[in-house]
Design a protein around this motif. Structure first.
Motif, PDB file in Angstrom:
ATOM      1  N   ILE A  73       0.849  -1.190   0.000  1.00  0.00           N
ATOM      2  CA  ILE A  73       0.000   0.000   0.000  1.00  0.00           C
ATOM      3  C   ILE A  73       0.887   1.243   0.000  1.00  0.00           C
ATOM      4  O   ILE A  73       1.915   1.285   0.672  1.00  0.00           O
ATOM      5  CB  ILE A  73      -0.929  -0.001   1.236  1.00  0.00           C
ATOM      6  CG1 ILE A  73      -2.081  -0.984   1.024  1.00  0.00           C
ATOM      7  CG2 ILE A  73      -1.470   1.398   1.532  1.00  0.00           C
ATOM      8  CD1 ILE A  73      -2.998  -1.115   2.210  1.00  0.00           C
ATOM      9  N   GLY A  74       0.487   2.229  -0.794  1.00  0.00           N
ATOM     10  CA  GLY A  74       1.115   3.540  -0.747  1.00  0.00           C
ATOM     11  C   GLY A  74       0.138   4.525  -0.141  1.00  0.00           C
ATOM     12  O   GLY A  74      -1.076   4.363  -0.277  1.00  0.00           O
ATOM     13  N   TYR A  75       0.649   5.555   0.548  1.00  0.00           N
ATOM     14  CA  TYR A  75      -0.236   6.493   1.234  1.00  0.00           C
ATOM     15  C   TYR A  75       0.208   7.931   0.988  1.00  0.00           C
ATOM     16  O   TYR A  75       1.362   8.291   1.224  1.00  0.00           O
ATOM     17  CB  TYR A  75      -0.244   6.190   2.733  1.00  0.00           C
ATOM     18  CG  TYR A  75      -1.176   7.053   3.559  1.00  0.00           C
ATOM     19  CD1 TYR A  75      -2.435   7.410   3.083  1.00  0.00           C
ATOM     20  CD2 TYR A  75      -0.805   7.501   4.826  1.00  0.00           C
ATOM     21  CE1 TYR A  75      -3.294   8.191   3.839  1.00  0.00           C
ATOM     22  CE2 TYR A  75      -1.661   8.272   5.597  1.00  0.00           C
ATOM     23  CZ  TYR A  75      -2.902   8.622   5.094  1.00  0.00           C
ATOM     24  OH  TYR A  75      -3.751   9.393   5.854  1.00  0.00           O
ATOM     25  N   ILE A  76      -0.740   8.735   0.510  1.00  0.00           N
ATOM     26  CA  ILE A  76      -0.525  10.175   0.365  1.00  0.00           C
ATOM     27  C   ILE A  76      -1.464  10.870   1.353  1.00  0.00           C
ATOM     28  O   ILE A  76      -2.669  10.950   1.113  1.00  0.00           O
ATOM     29  CB  ILE A  76      -0.814  10.643  -1.073  1.00  0.00           C
ATOM     30  CG1 ILE A  76       0.120   9.930  -2.041  1.00  0.00           C
ATOM     31  CG2 ILE A  76      -0.664  12.153  -1.192  1.00  0.00           C
ATOM     32  CD1 ILE A  76      -0.133  10.272  -3.493  1.00  0.00           C
ATOM     33  N   PRO A  77      -0.950  11.341   2.477  1.00  0.00           N
ATOM     34  CA  PRO A  77      -1.822  11.930   3.499  1.00  0.00           C
ATOM     35  C   PRO A  77      -2.416  13.255   3.034  1.00  0.00           C
ATOM     36  O   PRO A  77      -1.701  14.134   2.550  1.00  0.00           O
ATOM     37  CB  PRO A  77      -0.882  12.125   4.696  1.00  0.00           C
ATOM     38  CG  PRO A  77       0.484  12.181   4.116  1.00  0.00           C
ATOM     39  CD  PRO A  77       0.461  11.311   2.903  1.00  0.00           C
ATOM     40  N   ALA A  78      -3.745  13.377   3.157  1.00  0.00           N
ATOM     41  CA  ALA A  78      -4.429  14.611   2.758  1.00  0.00           C
ATOM     42  C   ALA A  78      -5.566  14.917   3.726  1.00  0.00           C
ATOM     43  O   ALA A  78      -6.529  15.589   3.373  1.00  0.00           O
ATOM     44  CB  ALA A  78      -4.957  14.491   1.330  1.00  0.00           C
TER      45      ALA A  78
END
Length: 322
Positions: free
Chosen positions: A85-90
């Motif tokens: 999993i990749g995560y881009i916090p927004a």
């Protein structure tokens, strides 16, 4: 070409992703991925999409708040074949991303997705549900999911503080028996949390400085209900100083904890409502999730790099410092 499923919540945070979406997709494509984009349409949509997709993806990337990440992690845990999993916090707080040194800068986080390394971190089971960094009950635990999204977007962390102050004069108290590693604790508690994070609600250092994310153990903090204003003052002082007051708190590490109460208690999982329960078993699934992080972050977050403990290990009840 490798294949990516990119799930994002268009309503998270202050809409930070939207103006940079084209740049994010460009980073993904330049990183060698054919990208399928899916904006979530409703609550639990990210969970359903992750759990049910039939295509063969090499990675699933999500962007949103901690709740969106929780949904994708939960969906992935239910799949027979799992991928990183990749995560881009927004979101508004992004506790777990901060703990793993995933940048708040959206383009830097996107770069980590394609140029980082997979890190095998622990996942929590909560009866039949999953959580990634916190399961909690008691005072303030409903603030995150009850605070209106519009208020979060405008005020950020202040929204949580303002919402939380409404509850300080209405302290809940629950009689709970807590069992872990052959030891039983029974007391009146106003708050409790099982965590795999270095910050909760945006506040860092509450649990400890040397939290590791792949050691098979959670950090557990249980706060007793104060019986008078003096005890409340002592308790608030300890929290402000980030210290464990052994007369007011229990603190320990464990891989499996059971909570039993006469009444049903509302819980929160990663900032989202986790239902009401009178019996809860929380178990650590060691290294059950691969998440993309910067290569240089691994030494800090992995148990293999060693740790100077601040909290007692399993079987010991009290700690000395938060």
């Amino acid at each position: 070409m490798k294949k990516m499923l990119f799930i994002y919540n268009p309503n998270s945070g202050m809409g930070l992703l939207k103006p940079k979406l084209s740049d994010v997709l460009d980073i993904f494509v330049k990183g060698g991925y054919e990208v399928t984009v899916y904006p979530t349409q409703k609550y639990h949509d990210a969970f359903e999409k992750t759990k049910a997709y039939e295509e063969q993806y090499d990675i699933v990337v999500c962007s949103g708040g901690d709740g969106t990440l929780d949904e994708v992690v939960s969906g992935m845990q239910m799949r027979t074949v799992q991928v990183p999993i990749g995560y881009i916090p927004a979101g508004t707080t992004n506790d777990f991303a901060s703990s793993l040194h995933i940048s708040k800068n959206i383009l830097e986080a996107a770069d980590t997705v394609v140029n980082g390394v997979p890190f095998s971190c622990d996942v929590g089971t909560f009866n039949k549900d999953y959580f990634i960094y916190v399961a909690a009950f008691g005072l303030f635990t409903d603030v995150s999911y009850e605070t209106k999204q519009s208020m979060k977007n405008v005020l950020g962390h202040l929204a949580y503080v303002l919402e939380g102050t409404k509850r300080i004069f209405n302290i809940p108290s629950y009689r709970i028996k807590v069992t872990h590693d052959g030891e039983e604790i029974e007391d009146e508690f106003m708050y409790g949390m099982v965590t795999n994070s270095r910050s909760v609600g945006g506040f860092k250092g509450i649990i400890g400085k040397n939290v590791k994310f792949d050691d098979g153990e959670f950090e557990v903090t249980l706060i007793k209900t104060p019986k008078n204003p003096l005890e409340l003052n002592d308790l608030l002082g300890a929290i402000v100083m980030r210290q464990i007051n052994p007369e007011r708190m229990y603190s320990f590490r464990s891989g499996s904890i059971k909570f039993e109460s006469i009444e049903e208690i509302p819980w929160t999982l990663d900032g989202e409502f986790g239902g009401v329960h009178d019996s809860v078993v929380v178990t650590n699934k060691k290294k059950a999730l691969d998440i993309m992080v910067k290569e240089e972050a691994v030494a800090d977050i992995s148990s293999e790099s060693g740790r100077e403990d601040e909290l007692p290990a399993a079987g010991s009840t009290h700690g000395s410092e938060l």
